[in-house]
Design a protein around this motif. Structure first.
Motif, PDB file in Angstrom:
ATOM      1  N   TYR A  22       0.849  -1.186   0.000  1.00  0.00           N
ATOM      2  CA  TYR A  22       0.000   0.000   0.000  1.00  0.00           C
ATOM      3  C   TYR A  22       0.889   1.242   0.000  1.00  0.00           C
ATOM      4  O   TYR A  22       1.742   1.407   0.879  1.00  0.00           O
ATOM      5  N   TYR A  85      -5.756  -0.171  -3.840  1.00  0.00           N
ATOM      6  CA  TYR A  85      -4.621   0.624  -4.294  1.00  0.00           C
ATOM      7  C   TYR A  85      -3.839  -0.128  -5.371  1.00  0.00           C
ATOM      8  O   TYR A  85      -3.461   0.441  -6.394  1.00  0.00           O
ATOM      9  N   THR A  89      -3.373   1.048  -9.223  1.00  0.00           N
ATOM     10  CA  THR A  89      -2.019   1.217  -9.752  1.00  0.00           C
ATOM     11  C   THR A  89      -1.842   0.420 -11.037  1.00  0.00           C
ATOM     12  O   THR A  89      -1.294   0.926 -12.022  1.00  0.00           O
ATOM     13  N   TRP A 129      -0.921  11.985  -0.935  1.00  0.00           N
ATOM     14  CA  TRP A 129      -1.380  10.739  -0.317  1.00  0.00           C
ATOM     15  C   TRP A 129      -0.525  10.328   0.875  1.00  0.00           C
ATOM     16  O   TRP A 129      -0.980   9.583   1.733  1.00  0.00           O
ATOM     17  N   ASP A 137      -7.448   3.465   7.105  1.00  0.00           N
ATOM     18  CA  ASP A 137      -6.785   2.555   6.165  1.00  0.00           C
ATOM     19  C   ASP A 137      -6.101   1.382   6.864  1.00  0.00           C
ATOM     20  O   ASP A 137      -5.616   0.465   6.215  1.00  0.00           O
TER      21      ASP A 137
END
Length: 141
Positions: A22, A85, A89, A129, A137
């Motif tokens: 992550y 994520y 990506t 981020w 998270d």
């Protein structure tokens, strides 16, 4: 070096040919493991490794601060956050020149032809981020 996480998970087995973390920093089932220059953080499109490292270090310090403030002993990203994520990506990487299907052999591609080392993100987005970890998270124990 063998890295063993929760329930005996071995990082090399978890990653195989498809390492993922992550934000390139944290991995589910590996509490308190923080990567610097981890999967998906290589800047082949320009930028500064120093800048990226500063973003990662600030984020890691934020995670440690979160541990201390909550009195927790361990922090790891939630599986669903990590997977979302990773998928985002991969979708982004699929549209970049390094993923061009006509290029079969590349420093960046794994044996399956997928890319796991490059960051597809704009520096300003990665900076945003990684300013501070979002407690939602993570699983804190």
């Amino acid at each position: 070096m063998e890295v063993v996480g929760r329930d005996g998970a071995v990082l090399a087995d978890e990653w195989g040919d498809e390492p993922k973390a992550y934000l390139g920093i944290t991995v589910p089932r590996f509490p308190n493991l923080f990567c610097m220059y981890g999967p998906g953080t290589n800047l082949a499109h320009g930028g500064s490794l120093i800048f990226h490292s500063e973003c990662q270090m600030r984020y890691i310090v934020g995670c440690i601060d979160l541990l201390l403030r909550t009195g927790s002993a361990a922090i790891e990203p939630k599986v669903e956050v990590h997977e979302e994520y990773y998928e985002r990506t991969q979708r982004e990487l699929d549209g970049l020149v390094w993923a061009q299907p006509s290029i079969r052999h590349s420093w960046f591609k794994n044996p399956q032809g997928r890319i796991h080392v490059l960051s597809p993100w704009r520096l300003v987005d990665y900076w945003d981020w990684t300013k501070a970890p979002d407690p939602d998270d993570f699983t804190l124990r």
